[in-house]
Design a protein around this motif. Structure first.
Motif, PDB file in Angstrom:
ATOM      1  N   PRO A   8       0.798  -1.223   0.000  1.00 21.08           N
ATOM      2  CA  PRO A   8       0.000   0.000   0.000  1.00 21.08           C
ATOM      3  C   PRO A   8       0.837   1.283   0.000  1.00 21.08           C
ATOM      4  O   PRO A   8       0.370   2.323  -0.429  1.00 21.08           O
ATOM      5  CB  PRO A   8      -0.810  -0.086   1.294  1.00 21.08           C
ATOM      6  CG  PRO A   8      -0.782  -1.509   1.691  1.00 21.08           C
ATOM      7  CD  PRO A   8       0.496  -2.076   1.139  1.00 21.08           C
ATOM      8  N   THR A   9       2.077   1.191   0.459  1.00 19.94           N
ATOM      9  CA  THR A   9       2.921   2.386   0.557  1.00 19.94           C
ATOM     10  C   THR A   9       3.752   2.621  -0.693  1.00 19.94           C
ATOM     11  O   THR A   9       3.700   3.692  -1.289  1.00 19.94           O
ATOM     12  CB  THR A   9       3.842   2.276   1.789  1.00 19.94           C
ATOM     13  OG1 THR A   9       3.040   2.058   2.952  1.00 19.94           O
ATOM     14  CG2 THR A   9       4.653   3.552   1.975  1.00 19.94           C
ATOM     15  N   PRO A  24       0.228  -6.513   4.629  1.00 19.92           N
ATOM     16  CA  PRO A  24       0.366  -6.396   3.181  1.00 19.92           C
ATOM     17  C   PRO A  24       1.518  -5.497   2.748  1.00 19.92           C
ATOM     18  O   PRO A  24       1.650  -5.177   1.588  1.00 19.92           O
ATOM     19  CB  PRO A  24      -0.967  -5.780   2.764  1.00 19.92           C
ATOM     20  CG  PRO A  24      -1.306  -4.860   3.885  1.00 19.92           C
ATOM     21  CD  PRO A  24      -0.827  -5.610   5.123  1.00 19.92           C
ATOM     22  N   PHE A  25       2.348  -5.079   3.704  1.00 25.76           N
ATOM     23  CA  PHE A  25       3.472  -4.200   3.373  1.00 25.76           C
ATOM     24  C   PHE A  25       4.696  -5.025   3.003  1.00 25.76           C
ATOM     25  O   PHE A  25       4.826  -6.178   3.402  1.00 25.76           O
ATOM     26  CB  PHE A  25       3.795  -3.289   4.568  1.00 25.76           C
ATOM     27  CG  PHE A  25       2.628  -2.471   5.013  1.00 25.76           C
ATOM     28  CD1 PHE A  25       2.285  -1.307   4.343  1.00 25.76           C
ATOM     29  CD2 PHE A  25       1.834  -2.865   6.071  1.00 25.76           C
ATOM     30  CE1 PHE A  25       1.188  -0.559   4.736  1.00 25.76           C
ATOM     31  CE2 PHE A  25       0.737  -2.134   6.476  1.00 25.76           C
ATOM     32  CZ  PHE A  25       0.414  -0.974   5.802  1.00 25.76           C
ATOM     33  N   CYS A  26       5.627  -4.403   2.284  1.00 24.28           N
ATOM     34  CA  CYS A  26       6.828  -5.124   1.866  1.00 24.28           C
ATOM     35  C   CYS A  26       7.907  -5.098   2.937  1.00 24.28           C
ATOM     36  O   CYS A  26       8.793  -5.942   2.943  1.00 24.28           O
ATOM     37  CB  CYS A  26       7.363  -4.542   0.560  1.00 24.28           C
ATOM     38  SG  CYS A  26       7.983  -2.855   0.711  1.00 24.28           S
ATOM     39  N   SER A  27       7.833  -4.150   3.867  1.00 23.54           N
ATOM     40  CA  SER A  27       8.885  -4.023   4.872  1.00 23.54           C
ATOM     41  C   SER A  27       8.353  -3.292   6.102  1.00 23.54           C
ATOM     42  O   SER A  27       7.270  -2.706   6.084  1.00 23.54           O
ATOM     43  CB  SER A  27      10.061  -3.220   4.302  1.00 23.54           C
ATOM     44  OG  SER A  27       9.629  -1.894   4.030  1.00 23.54           O
ATOM     45  N   ILE A  33       5.518   3.863   7.841  1.00 22.33           N
ATOM     46  CA  ILE A  33       5.057   5.035   7.078  1.00 22.33           C
ATOM     47  C   ILE A  33       3.540   5.081   7.084  1.00 22.33           C
ATOM     48  O   ILE A  33       2.932   6.129   7.324  1.00 22.33           O
ATOM     49  CB  ILE A  33       5.615   5.011   5.638  1.00 22.33           C
ATOM     50  CG1 ILE A  33       7.117   5.291   5.647  1.00 22.33           C
ATOM     51  CG2 ILE A  33       4.879   6.013   4.752  1.00 22.33           C
ATOM     52  CD1 ILE A  33       7.804   5.058   4.307  1.00 22.33           C
ATOM     53  N   ASP A  34       2.899   3.934   6.871  1.00 19.15           N
ATOM     54  CA  ASP A  34       1.437   3.874   6.875  1.00 19.15           C
ATOM     55  C   ASP A  34       0.886   4.210   8.260  1.00 19.15           C
ATOM     56  O   ASP A  34      -0.086   4.957   8.380  1.00 19.15           O
ATOM     57  CB  ASP A  34       0.969   2.490   6.434  1.00 19.15           C
ATOM     58  CG  ASP A  34      -0.535   2.418   6.292  1.00 19.15           C
ATOM     59  OD1 ASP A  34      -1.063   2.986   5.316  1.00 19.15           O
ATOM     60  OD2 ASP A  34      -1.188   1.811   7.167  1.00 19.15           O
ATOM     61  N   LEU A  35       1.499   3.683   9.304  1.00 20.65           N
ATOM     62  CA  LEU A  35       1.063   3.990  10.666  1.00 20.65           C
ATOM     63  C   LEU A  35       1.161   5.492  10.945  1.00 20.65           C
ATOM     64  O   LEU A  35       0.263   6.086  11.546  1.00 20.65           O
ATOM     65  CB  LEU A  35       1.906   3.207  11.675  1.00 20.65           C
ATOM     66  CG  LEU A  35       1.589   3.457  13.152  1.00 20.65           C
ATOM     67  CD1 LEU A  35       0.152   3.054  13.473  1.00 20.65           C
ATOM     68  CD2 LEU A  35       2.573   2.702  14.031  1.00 20.65           C
ATOM     69  N   GLY A  36       2.230   6.105  10.463  1.00 14.72           N
ATOM     70  CA  GLY A  36       2.391   7.554  10.619  1.00 14.72           C
ATOM     71  C   GLY A  36       1.303   8.334   9.911  1.00 14.72           C
ATOM     72  O   GLY A  36       0.820   9.362  10.415  1.00 14.72           O
ATOM     73  N   ASP A  40      -1.179  10.933  11.751  1.00 12.62           N
ATOM     74  CA  ASP A  40      -1.300  12.326  11.303  1.00 12.62           C
ATOM     75  C   ASP A  40      -2.660  12.625  10.685  1.00 12.62           C
ATOM     76  O   ASP A  40      -2.872  13.708  10.148  1.00 12.62           O
ATOM     77  CB  ASP A  40      -0.214  12.656  10.271  1.00 12.62           C
ATOM     78  CG  ASP A  40       1.156  12.774  10.891  1.00 12.62           C
ATOM     79  OD1 ASP A  40       1.238  12.971  12.124  1.00 12.62           O
ATOM     80  OD2 ASP A  40       2.154  12.668  10.145  1.00 12.62           O
ATOM     81  N   GLU A  41      -3.567  11.638  10.736  1.00 11.19           N
ATOM     82  CA  GLU A  41      -4.901  11.735  10.159  1.00 11.19           C
ATOM     83  C   GLU A  41      -4.879  11.939   8.646  1.00 11.19           C
ATOM     84  O   GLU A  41      -5.759  12.565   8.071  1.00 11.19           O
ATOM     85  CB  GLU A  41      -5.731  12.808  10.858  1.00 11.19           C
ATOM     86  CG  GLU A  41      -5.969  12.490  12.320  1.00 11.19           C
ATOM     87  CD  GLU A  41      -6.878  13.485  13.021  1.00 11.19           C
ATOM     88  OE1 GLU A  41      -7.325  14.463  12.393  1.00 11.19           O
ATOM     89  OE2 GLU A  41      -7.132  13.269  14.215  1.00 11.19           O
ATOM     90  N   GLY A  42      -3.827  11.410   8.004  1.00  9.73           N
ATOM     91  CA  GLY A  42      -3.760  11.416   6.557  1.00  9.73           C
ATOM     92  C   GLY A  42      -4.679  10.363   5.957  1.00  9.73           C
ATOM     93  O   GLY A  42      -5.140  10.485   4.831  1.00  9.73           O
ATOM     94  N   HIS A  43      -4.912   9.302   6.712  1.00  9.70           N
ATOM     95  CA  HIS A  43      -5.875   8.264   6.331  1.00  9.70           C
ATOM     96  C   HIS A  43      -7.078   8.410   7.245  1.00  9.70           C
ATOM     97  O   HIS A  43      -6.927   8.615   8.448  1.00  9.70           O
ATOM     98  CB  HIS A  43      -5.300   6.860   6.516  1.00  9.70           C
ATOM     99  CG  HIS A  43      -4.138   6.528   5.643  1.00  9.70           C
ATOM    100  ND1 HIS A  43      -4.089   6.790   4.300  1.00  9.70           N
ATOM    101  CD2 HIS A  43      -2.964   5.935   5.943  1.00  9.70           C
ATOM    102  CE1 HIS A  43      -2.948   6.354   3.807  1.00  9.70           C
ATOM    103  NE2 HIS A  43      -2.235   5.839   4.784  1.00  9.70           N
TER     104      HIS A  43
END
Length: 78
Positions: A8-9, A24-27, A33-36, A40-43
């Protein structure tokens, strides 16, 4: 059959397998990065919150029975 999904990233191919601890992340980096982004309410989940449903005793009993069937560690030994 091997299932591949996009990270997803970064959009790299990721093999969906129980050995892949970051799926589902590669690393770990992409996972963080997704958690951040969430922090930050980006998602955001855009579906509105549904109103409270009235629960009857029968509905609660059925939910409890279903929960106990799937979670045997809550059942006291006989």
């Amino acid at each position: 059959m091997t299932l591949k999904v996009d990270c997803p990233t970064c959009k790299k191919d990721v093999i969906w397998h129980s050995d892949n601890e970051f799926r589902p992340f590669c690393s770990k980096r992409c996972q963080l990065i997704d958690l951040g982004e969430w922090a930050d309410e980006g998602h955001k989940i855009t579906q509105p919150i549904q109103g409270a449903a009235v629960m009857t005793e029968d509905m609660l009993d059925a939910l409890e029975d279903e929960f106990l069937q799937h979670n045997k560690f809550f059942v006291e030994p006989e």
